[in-house]
Design a protein around this motif. Structure first.
Motif, PDB file in Angstrom:
ATOM      1  N   ASP A 110       1.049  -1.383  -0.337  1.00 54.12           N
ATOM      2  CA  ASP A 110      -0.320  -0.035   0.071  1.00 54.12           C
ATOM      3  C   ASP A 110       0.835   0.963  -0.117  1.00 54.12           C
ATOM      4  OD1 ASP A 110      -2.952   1.433  -0.504  1.00 54.12           O
ATOM      5  OD2 ASP A 110      -2.675   1.541   2.554  1.00 54.12           O
ATOM      6  N   CYS A 111       1.777   1.353  -0.438  1.00 58.41           N
ATOM      7  CA  CYS A 111       2.649   2.497  -0.935  1.00 58.41           C
ATOM      8  C   CYS A 111       2.776   2.531  -2.647  1.00 58.41           C
ATOM      9  CB  CYS A 111       4.078   2.531  -0.076  1.00 58.41           C
ATOM     10  SG  CYS A 111       5.134   1.218  -0.870  1.00 58.41           S
ATOM     11  N   PRO A 112       3.860   3.667  -3.381  1.00 58.48           N
ATOM     12  CA  PRO A 112       3.815   3.627  -4.422  1.00 58.48           C
ATOM     13  C   PRO A 112       5.043   3.016  -4.773  1.00 58.48           C
ATOM     14  CG  PRO A 112       4.742   6.046  -3.194  1.00 58.48           C
ATOM     15  CD  PRO A 112       3.446   4.901  -1.959  1.00 58.48           C
ATOM     16  N   ILE A 113       6.005   3.440  -5.279  1.00 53.49           N
ATOM     17  CA  ILE A 113       7.387   1.773  -5.850  1.00 53.49           C
ATOM     18  C   ILE A 113       8.703   2.835  -4.810  1.00 53.49           C
ATOM     19  CG2 ILE A 113       9.157   1.312  -7.334  1.00 53.49           C
ATOM     20  CD1 ILE A 113       6.322   0.624  -9.208  1.00 53.49           C
ATOM     21  N   PRO A 115       4.428  13.963  -9.175  1.00 52.87           N
ATOM     22  CA  PRO A 115       4.131  11.800  -8.822  1.00 52.87           C
ATOM     23  C   PRO A 115       2.774  11.291  -7.953  1.00 52.87           C
ATOM     24  CG  PRO A 115       6.117  12.928  -8.139  1.00 52.87           C
ATOM     25  CD  PRO A 115       5.538  14.192  -8.299  1.00 52.87           C
ATOM     26  N   SER A 116       1.727  10.949  -8.851  1.00 52.46           N
ATOM     27  CA  SER A 116       0.814  10.528  -8.143  1.00 52.46           C
ATOM     28  C   SER A 116       0.928   9.403  -6.657  1.00 52.46           C
ATOM     29  CB  SER A 116       0.057   9.395  -9.070  1.00 52.46           C
ATOM     30  OG  SER A 116      -0.632   8.643  -8.034  1.00 52.46           O
ATOM     31  N   LYS A 117      -0.125   9.880  -5.666  1.00 53.21           N
ATOM     32  CA  LYS A 117      -0.564   9.563  -4.472  1.00 53.21           C
ATOM     33  C   LYS A 117      -0.400   7.788  -4.803  1.00 53.21           C
ATOM     34  CE  LYS A 117      -0.078  13.191  -1.827  1.00 53.21           C
ATOM     35  NZ  LYS A 117       1.423  13.965  -2.032  1.00 53.21           N
ATOM     36  N   LEU A 118      -0.703   7.298  -5.836  1.00 51.65           N
ATOM     37  CA  LEU A 118      -1.355   5.924  -5.341  1.00 51.65           C
ATOM     38  C   LEU A 118      -0.635   5.038  -5.427  1.00 51.65           C
ATOM     39  CD1 LEU A 118      -4.031   6.271  -8.578  1.00 51.65           C
ATOM     40  CD2 LEU A 118      -4.529   6.041  -6.141  1.00 51.65           C
ATOM     41  N   PRO A 119      -0.809   3.875  -4.901  1.00 52.72           N
ATOM     42  CA  PRO A 119       0.004   3.064  -4.654  1.00 52.72           C
ATOM     43  C   PRO A 119       0.924   2.212  -5.758  1.00 52.72           C
ATOM     44  CG  PRO A 119      -1.990   2.073  -4.133  1.00 52.72           C
ATOM     45  CD  PRO A 119      -2.310   3.064  -4.281  1.00 52.72           C
ATOM     46  N   GLY A 120       1.807   1.282  -5.814  1.00 50.62           N
ATOM     47  CA  GLY A 120       2.563   1.125  -6.758  1.00 50.62           C
ATOM     48  C   GLY A 120       3.121   2.074  -7.670  1.00 50.62           C
ATOM     49  N   LEU A 121       2.886   1.555  -9.578  1.00 52.81           N
ATOM     50  CA  LEU A 121       3.062   2.789 -10.134  1.00 52.81           C
ATOM     51  C   LEU A 121       2.611   4.442  -9.851  1.00 52.81           C
ATOM     52  CD1 LEU A 121       2.566   0.371 -13.335  1.00 52.81           C
ATOM     53  CD2 LEU A 121       5.094   1.906 -12.541  1.00 52.81           C
ATOM     54  N   GLY A 122       1.510   3.740  -9.300  1.00 53.76           N
ATOM     55  CA  GLY A 122       1.114   5.200  -9.138  1.00 53.76           C
ATOM     56  C   GLY A 122      -0.292   5.518  -9.904  1.00 53.76           C
ATOM     57  N   ILE A 123      -0.455   4.493 -10.955  1.00 51.22           N
ATOM     58  CA  ILE A 123      -1.756   4.834 -12.119  1.00 51.22           C
ATOM     59  C   ILE A 123      -2.889   3.831 -12.240  1.00 51.22           C
ATOM     60  CG2 ILE A 123      -0.088   4.894 -13.756  1.00 51.22           C
ATOM     61  CD1 ILE A 123       0.064   2.572 -15.271  1.00 51.22           C
ATOM     62  N   ASP A 124      -3.893   3.842 -12.744  1.00 48.72           N
ATOM     63  CA  ASP A 124      -5.580   3.140 -12.402  1.00 48.72           C
ATOM     64  C   ASP A 124      -5.442   3.112 -14.648  1.00 48.72           C
ATOM     65  OD1 ASP A 124      -7.132   2.314 -12.503  1.00 48.72           O
ATOM     66  OD2 ASP A 124      -8.938   3.957 -12.027  1.00 48.72           O
ATOM     67  N   PHE A 125      -4.866   1.795 -14.360  1.00 45.72           N
ATOM     68  CA  PHE A 125      -4.660   1.476 -16.021  1.00 45.72           C
ATOM     69  C   PHE A 125      -5.833   0.984 -16.484  1.00 45.72           C
ATOM     70  CE2 PHE A 125      -3.393  -1.345 -19.455  1.00 45.72           C
ATOM     71  CZ  PHE A 125      -2.673  -0.962 -20.436  1.00 45.72           C
ATOM     72  N   ASP A 126      -6.675   1.571 -17.692  1.00 46.26           N
ATOM     73  CA  ASP A 126      -7.279   1.244 -18.563  1.00 46.26           C
ATOM     74  C   ASP A 126      -7.518  -0.588 -18.742  1.00 46.26           C
ATOM     75  OD1 ASP A 126      -9.843   0.921 -19.695  1.00 46.26           O
ATOM     76  OD2 ASP A 126     -10.508   3.177 -19.901  1.00 46.26           O
ATOM     77  N   GLU A 127      -7.639  -1.005 -18.792  1.00 44.02           N
ATOM     78  CA  GLU A 127      -7.073  -2.980 -19.465  1.00 44.02           C
ATOM     79  C   GLU A 127      -8.615  -2.266 -20.733  1.00 44.02           C
ATOM     80  OE1 GLU A 127      -7.438  -7.218 -18.267  1.00 44.02           O
ATOM     81  OE2 GLU A 127      -7.356  -6.096 -16.734  1.00 44.02           O
ATOM     82  N   GLU A 128      -9.376  -1.867 -20.636  1.00 41.65           N
ATOM     83  CA  GLU A 128     -10.580  -2.638 -21.549  1.00 41.65           C
ATOM     84  C   GLU A 128     -10.524  -1.766 -22.814  1.00 41.65           C
ATOM     85  OE1 GLU A 128     -15.480  -2.159 -22.075  1.00 41.65           O
ATOM     86  OE2 GLU A 128     -14.827  -1.901 -20.055  1.00 41.65           O
TER      87      GLU A 128
END
Length: 408
Positions: free
Chosen positions: A110-113, A359-372
């Motif tokens: 639960d943290c950015p890279i 920079p985003s504060k989202l965890p991981g890469l900090g992105i919300d990837f649109d798979e669809e």
């Protein structure tokens, strides 16, 4: 936690295709249900063949492994088949998978890279952009018009950019280094003059060449550009001629930048040892991933060199570049590509604001990837991400490099 499933998506960005003909995204999932995204920036073989390479590397070296064992998995891949030397295709495949592992680890903690690889030293990252045509400009005319380039440069500066890249010196070919035509030198000087007059001291100009010249040819061109004070002279000779690049570095009063076609710390170390470059441009989807990028940055720090991660791909590699950039003291800037499609693929989670990446504060890469969305734009062609010209340099007609745009 163990790596369990792999899925690969080859996405074609809509026309005009800034960033290449296709982007290769990888989706890793653990036995605990955590999903990580990565991007492979490798284009020496077609996407269908590359998909099989990625699958083989995952099954052979990564399946059922704990995603935190990145160094172990890298050593397996790097040593595969009794090699233990840089292999562009294999390391390109590994790079995207490695980025996905870090995305998993960040999400699991639960943290950015960047919090896992050294923490924050840079709150924002200076961005630079290639000069792409504005909507109202004629695309064909743009690549040979210093006036249109200057108009675009002014527009980018108004948006806050403080560094702009362009490469009017002609196409890159399969034939190796050549002497620039006088028309190439004339056009390059005209572009630099026009853009410098347009932006004044509000922005650095970054001159690219895609490695098409001999050392002697690069020196002729570079010395002609010196009055306009470019921040860098990018890849003046081919990436397999590092010693020749060092000759250029000693002969031209412009910093040399290189690295978009180099992979792993070994190749970057050669550029540092020889004095070939003081600005390194790793593309993390090709250079070995985030952890290898951290090692490259540490090597550069020892040699008083700076890092400017390269981007001619999709937004997942961009996100990885940013995660590295946040953690290193010798970051210079990060390349960015601002298109509607790039932005939609990550749902606006990373943006350039007044010329700087926040920079985003989202965890991981900090992105919300649109798979669809990524799946809705499959690549069905058989060409490579970028292709080299076979025709030689012309000394009687204009040589034109059209910005890396695919031909539709």
């Amino acid at each position: 936690m163990k790596l369990q499933n792999l899925d690969i998506i080859v996405t074609a960005p809509p026309t005009p295709g800034w960033g290449g003909r296709y982007w290769i995204f990888v989706k890793l999932e653990t036995n605990t249900g955590v999903i990580g995204w990565g991007e492979c920036y490798a284009s020496s073989i077609g996407p269908n063949a590359m998909t099989h390479v990625i699958q083989d590397i995952f099954e052979r070296h990564m399946a059922d492994e704990n995603p935190q064992n990145i160094e172990l998995m890298f050593r397996r891949v790097y040593s595969s088949g009794f090699t233990q030397r840089p292999d562009l295709t294999v390391i390109g495949a590994w790079s995207g998978l490695e980025i996905a592992c870090w995305d998993i680890l960040g999400k699991d903690h639960d943290c950015p890279i960047h919090a896992l690889i050294g923490g924050t030293i840079n709150d924002t990252i200076r961005a630079y952009s290639y000069l792409y045509p504005l909507p109202h400009q004629n695309i064909s005319e743009f690549w040979i018009s210093p006036e249109l380039a200057a108009e675009t440069a002014s527009a980018f500066v108004k948006r806050g950019y403080t560094a702009l890249k362009f490469d009017p010196a002609g196409p890159y070919t399969v034939r190796g280094g050549h002497m620039p035509a006088m028309s190439d030198i004339r056009r390059s000087v005209a572009f630099c003059r026009s853009i410098r007059e347009a932006v004044g001291d509000k922005a650095d100009i970054l001159f690219g060449t895609h490695g098409q010249f001999t050392a002697a040819g690069a020196i002729r061109l570079g010395q002609a550009l010196e009055p306009y004070a470019p921040l860098w002279f990018e890849e003046p000779v081919s990436p397999d001629a590092i010693d020749a690049m060092a000759v250029v570095a000693r002969s031209v009063r412009i910093p040399i930048a290189t690295g978009e076609r180099l992979t792993t710390k070994g190749e970057f170390a050669h550029a540092l040892r020889t004095g070939a470059a003081t600005i390194l441009q790793p593309a993390l989807g090709r250079a070995g991933g985030i952890w290898e990028g951290r090692k490259i940055a540490a090597l550069a720090e020892v040699y008083n060199a700076q890092i400017a991660p390269h981007l001619y791909a999709g937004p997942v590699e961009w996100a990885a570049n940013i995660q590295l950039a946040i953690t290193i003291p010798n970051i210079l800037m990060c390349e960015t590509i601002e298109t509607h499609f790039h932005d939609k693929l990550i749902k606006g989670t990373l943006r350039v604001e007044d010329g700087f990446i926040v920079p985003s504060k989202l965890p991981g890469l900090g992105i919300d990837f649109d798979e669809e969305l990524a799946r809705a734009h499959p690549y069905n062609g058989d060409e490579l991400h970028l292709q080299m010209q076979e025709d030689p340099c012309s000394y009687s007609e204009e040589n034109i490099f059209e910005g890396g745009a695919p031909t539709y």
